[in-house]
Design an enzyme around this catalytic site. Structure first.
Site, PDB file in Angstrom:
ATOM      1  N   ARG A  18       0.838  -1.353  -0.032  1.00 57.91           N
ATOM      2  CA  ARG A  18      -0.224   0.016  -0.051  1.00 57.91           C
ATOM      3  C   ARG A  18       0.827   1.114  -0.160  1.00 57.91           C
ATOM      4  NH1 ARG A  18      -5.728  -0.970   1.678  1.00 57.91           N
ATOM      5  NH2 ARG A  18      -6.237  -2.966   0.621  1.00 57.91           N
ATOM      6  N   ARG A  22      -4.262   5.993   0.332  1.00 60.80           N
ATOM      7  CA  ARG A  22      -4.936   7.320   0.906  1.00 60.80           C
ATOM      8  C   ARG A  22      -3.996   8.257   1.848  1.00 60.80           C
ATOM      9  NH1 ARG A  22     -10.124   3.960   2.792  1.00 60.80           N
ATOM     10  NH2 ARG A  22      -8.521   2.815   3.123  1.00 60.80           N
ATOM     11  N   ARG A  31      -7.748  10.714  -6.634  1.00 58.80           N
ATOM     12  CA  ARG A  31      -8.890  10.023  -6.360  1.00 58.80           C
ATOM     13  C   ARG A  31      -9.991  10.924  -6.146  1.00 58.80           C
ATOM     14  NH1 ARG A  31     -11.779   7.694  -5.597  1.00 58.80           N
ATOM     15  NH2 ARG A  31     -12.093   6.393  -3.538  1.00 58.80           N
ATOM     16  N   ASP A  67      -6.039  -4.038  -7.754  1.00 58.10           N
ATOM     17  CA  ASP A  67      -6.619  -4.305  -6.475  1.00 58.10           C
ATOM     18  C   ASP A  67      -6.697  -5.958  -6.568  1.00 58.10           C
ATOM     19  OD1 ASP A  67      -7.724  -3.561  -3.961  1.00 58.10           O
ATOM     20  OD2 ASP A  67      -9.233  -4.701  -4.280  1.00 58.10           O
ATOM     21  N   TYR A 144     -13.858 -13.132  -0.012  1.00 59.53           N
ATOM     22  CA  TYR A 144     -14.811 -11.739  -0.478  1.00 59.53           C
ATOM     23  C   TYR A 144     -15.959 -12.466  -1.354  1.00 59.53           C
ATOM     24  CZ  TYR A 144     -11.167  -8.336   1.181  1.00 59.53           C
ATOM     25  OH  TYR A 144     -10.507  -7.767   1.831  1.00 59.53           O
TER      26      TYR A 144
HETATM   27  O1  CP3 Z   1       0.128   0.447  -3.255  1.00 58.41           O
HETATM   28  C1  CP3 Z   1       0.077  -0.717  -3.408  1.00 58.41           C
HETATM   29  O2  CP3 Z   1       0.196  -1.807  -2.358  1.00 58.41           O
HETATM   30  C2  CP3 Z   1      -0.608  -1.060  -4.558  1.00 58.41           C
HETATM   31  C3  CP3 Z   1      -1.945  -1.146  -4.553  1.00 58.41           C
HETATM   32  C4  CP3 Z   1      -2.841  -2.061  -4.054  1.00 58.41           C
HETATM   33  C5  CP3 Z   1      -4.026  -1.835  -3.624  1.00 58.41           C
HETATM   34  N1  CP3 Z   1      -4.803  -2.899  -3.111  1.00 58.41           N
HETATM   35  C6  CP3 Z   1      -4.893  -0.598  -3.703  1.00 58.41           C
HETATM   36  C7  CP3 Z   1      -6.091  -0.119  -2.938  1.00 58.41           C
HETATM   37  C8  CP3 Z   1      -2.762  -3.461  -3.449  1.00 58.41           C
HETATM   38  C9  CP3 Z   1      -1.418  -4.452  -3.727  1.00 58.41           C
HETATM   39  C10 CP3 Z   1      -4.010  -4.207  -2.922  1.00 58.41           C
HETATM   40  C11 CP3 Z   1      -4.191  -5.239  -2.488  1.00 58.41           C
HETATM   41  C12 CP3 Z   1      -5.348  -5.701  -1.762  1.00 58.41           C
HETATM   42  N2  CP3 Z   1      -6.875  -5.051  -1.921  1.00 58.41           N
HETATM   43  C13 CP3 Z   1      -5.571  -6.223  -0.546  1.00 58.41           C
HETATM   44  C14 CP3 Z   1      -4.358  -7.214  -0.197  1.00 58.41           C
HETATM   45  C15 CP3 Z   1      -3.319  -6.379   0.720  1.00 58.41           C
HETATM   46  C16 CP3 Z   1      -3.765  -6.288   2.056  1.00 58.41           C
HETATM   47  O3  CP3 Z   1      -4.012  -5.175   2.692  1.00 58.41           O
HETATM   48  O4  CP3 Z   1      -4.055  -7.344   2.755  1.00 58.41           O
HETATM   49  C17 CP3 Z   1      -6.866  -6.715  -0.260  1.00 58.41           C
HETATM   50  C18 CP3 Z   1      -7.309  -7.241   1.228  1.00 58.41           C
HETATM   51  C19 CP3 Z   1      -7.435  -5.677  -0.872  1.00 58.41           C
HETATM   52  C20 CP3 Z   1      -9.086  -5.375  -0.868  1.00 58.41           C
HETATM   53  C21 CP3 Z   1      -9.468  -3.956  -0.476  1.00 58.41           C
HETATM   54  N3  CP3 Z   1      -9.067  -3.250  -1.543  1.00 58.41           N
HETATM   55  C22 CP3 Z   1     -10.066  -3.462   0.567  1.00 58.41           C
HETATM   56  C23 CP3 Z   1     -10.466  -4.260   1.658  1.00 58.41           C
HETATM   57  C24 CP3 Z   1     -10.168  -2.220   0.265  1.00 58.41           C
HETATM   58  C25 CP3 Z   1     -10.974  -1.127   1.102  1.00 58.41           C
HETATM   59  C26 CP3 Z   1     -10.309  -0.803   2.439  1.00 58.41           C
HETATM   60  C27 CP3 Z   1      -8.930  -0.142   2.308  1.00 58.41           C
HETATM   61  O5  CP3 Z   1      -8.048  -0.505   3.256  1.00 58.41           O
HETATM   62  O6  CP3 Z   1      -8.683   0.675   1.687  1.00 58.41           O
HETATM   63  C28 CP3 Z   1      -9.257  -1.806  -0.875  1.00 58.41           C
HETATM   64  C29 CP3 Z   1      -9.312  -0.450  -1.583  1.00 58.41           C
HETATM   65  C30 CP3 Z   1      -7.876  -0.066  -2.083  1.00 58.41           C
HETATM   66  N4  CP3 Z   1      -7.009  -0.927  -2.510  1.00 58.41           N
HETATM   67  C31 CP3 Z   1      -7.430   1.223  -1.732  1.00 58.41           C
HETATM   68  C32 CP3 Z   1      -6.163   1.125  -2.461  1.00 58.41           C
HETATM   69  C33 CP3 Z   1      -5.142   2.455  -2.722  1.00 58.41           C
HETATM   70  C34 CP3 Z   1      -8.190   2.656  -1.416  1.00 58.41           C
HETATM   71  C35 CP3 Z   1      -9.251   2.937  -2.230  1.00 58.41           C
HETATM   72  C36 CP3 Z   1      -9.406   4.480  -2.432  1.00 58.41           C
HETATM   73  O7  CP3 Z   1      -8.978   5.062  -2.760  1.00 58.41           O
HETATM   74  O8  CP3 Z   1     -10.471   4.680  -1.706  1.00 58.41           O
END
Ligand code: CP3
Length: 333
Positions: A18, A22, A31, A67, A144
């Site tokens: 991540r 955000r 965003r 994602d 999911y």
């Molecule tokens: O910077 C990075 O690591 C690259 C991008 C990336 C994102 N998601 C961007 C994202 C990666 C590698 C992921 C993987 C991901 N997505 C995981 C595995 C990593 C982990 O945290 O265990 C999981 C479980 C998800 C599913 C997911 N995506 C959730 C549960 C959420 C919402 C909650 C949260 O913490 O944001 C997302 C959204 C998400 N994925 C955002 C980002 C930047 C936020 C979206 C926004 O801009 O509002």
């Protein structure tokens, strides 16, 4: 890449899960203009988000901006990222016959935007910065699909697994074969390594992991592992680490709930390890960030095969200066 192969390096490489998210004002600005799914589906923009982040932070690797969940859409799941709520799947799989709704993908054209993002990210970065592709692991994706969103206990998923074993293996097989192709397609598009995220599998105990998950994670990883380093990551339960390694992984991702050297002993000296700072240290002061990062590097003492990272993703509330402090410390500053 050398750390993945347990070769000697001048300094421990660092990147963060991540890292583009955000907590970064630049990301929030993007965003404000574009929805999250739209961003994922616009390869040029998604690549630019990660390229700008890598340049700003000075990290040693770029994970593609995407994602875990978009792959589920063409498989038949009705996915939405609702503002402020995280992902929602409007047609969750709750009974054994529902599994028919989640189809295996043999043709990856519907997620071609991900491969375009890999290629654009690769093209936009220095040769010295590897691009990491990724996918969700079968268990985490099944979670999911069954819960319809994030869960604290994953109880529908675990009950499904126990009550409908044949349907569970059918679903996991479809997900595993799809993920296997998806990881290989990202390698074809220019990714130099791939990471499998089993973010929520820590809710299981070892015996259930071995029976219901391990063979499918192995299927997901195997083909890619013949071609490039694969990072196998899970959180929440260090007791799973030996089984995670058995399922596969050139590199095993370690969370903060176990001492890194103890984890390395458990997964075996033939693996590299990635981790394992607690993401909440980045909510403390800069001195703490520096001290904890140094302590981990001192403990590992340059043993080949360590990639410095957090044990899970950067939290949205994290001050940017603390992320910069972690990286400066890792770079010896
Ligand atoms: O910077 C990075 O690591 C690259 C991008 C990336 C994102 N998601 C961007 C994202 C990666 C590698 C992921 C993987 C991901 N997505 C995981 C595995 C990593 C982990 O945290 O265990 C999981 C479980 C998800 C599913 C997911 N995506 C959730 C549960 C959420 C919402 C909650 C949260 O913490 O944001 C997302 C959204 C998400 N994925 C955002 C980002 C930047 C936020 C979206 C926004 O801009 O509002």
């Amino acid at each position: 890449m050398r750390a993945c192969r347990r070769e000697a390096v001048e300094r421990t490489p660092v990147w963060l899960m991540r890292q583009a998210g955000r907590y970064l004002p630049e990301y929030r600005r993007v965003r404000a203009q574009v929805g999250f799914m739209e961003l994922c589906k616009t390869p040029r923009l998604a690549a630019d988000v990660m390229i700008a982040t890598v340049e700003r932070l000075g990290v040693d690797a770029a994970i593609i901006f995407s994602d875990l969940l978009p792959i589920l859409e063409p498989m038949g799941m009705d996915l939405e990222f609702a503002a402020g709520e995280g992902p929602v799947i409007h047609n969750p799989l709750r009974g054994s016959t529902d599994v028919a709704r989640c189809r295996e993908l043999t043709d990856l054209d519907p997620v071609g935007f991900v491969m375009d993002c890999v290629a654009a990210t690769r093209a936009g970065l220095d040769d010295g910065i590897p691009v990491i592709g990724f996918a969700g692991a079968p268990f985490t994706l099944a979670g999911y699909c069954i819960e319809g969103g994030t869960s604290r206990s994953w109880q529908h998923t675990r009950a499904f697994m126990l009550r409908h074993e044949a349907a569970w293996h059918e679903l996991m097989g479809r997900l595993a074969r799809t993920v296997s192709r998806y990881l290989c397609a990202q390698l074809d598009a220019g990714a130099q390594a791939v990471q499998l995220f089993d973010s929520w599998v820590g809710c299981l105990g070892p015996a259930d992991y071995a029976r219901y998950v391990l063979p499918h994670s192995r299927t997901a990883l195997e083909a890619a592992a013949h071609r490039a380093p694969v990072i196998h990551f899970a959180t929440g339960n260090p007791a799973l680490l030996p089984l995670l390694a058995e399922a596969g992984g050139t590199v095993i991702g370690i969370d903060w709930r176990i001492d890194l050297l103890e984890a390395w002993r458990v997964v075996g000296p033939e693996r590299s390890v990635q981790g394992n700072l607690d993401p909440t240290i980045l909510l403390a002061d800069r001195a703490t960030v520096r001290q904890r990062t140094r302590a981990l590097l001192d403990q590992v003492a340059g043993r080949p095969g360590h990639i410095l990272n957090l044990g899970h993703g950067v939290l949205p509330e994290t001050p940017v200066e603390n992320v910069l402090e972690l990286i400066a410390t890792a770079r010896g500053g």
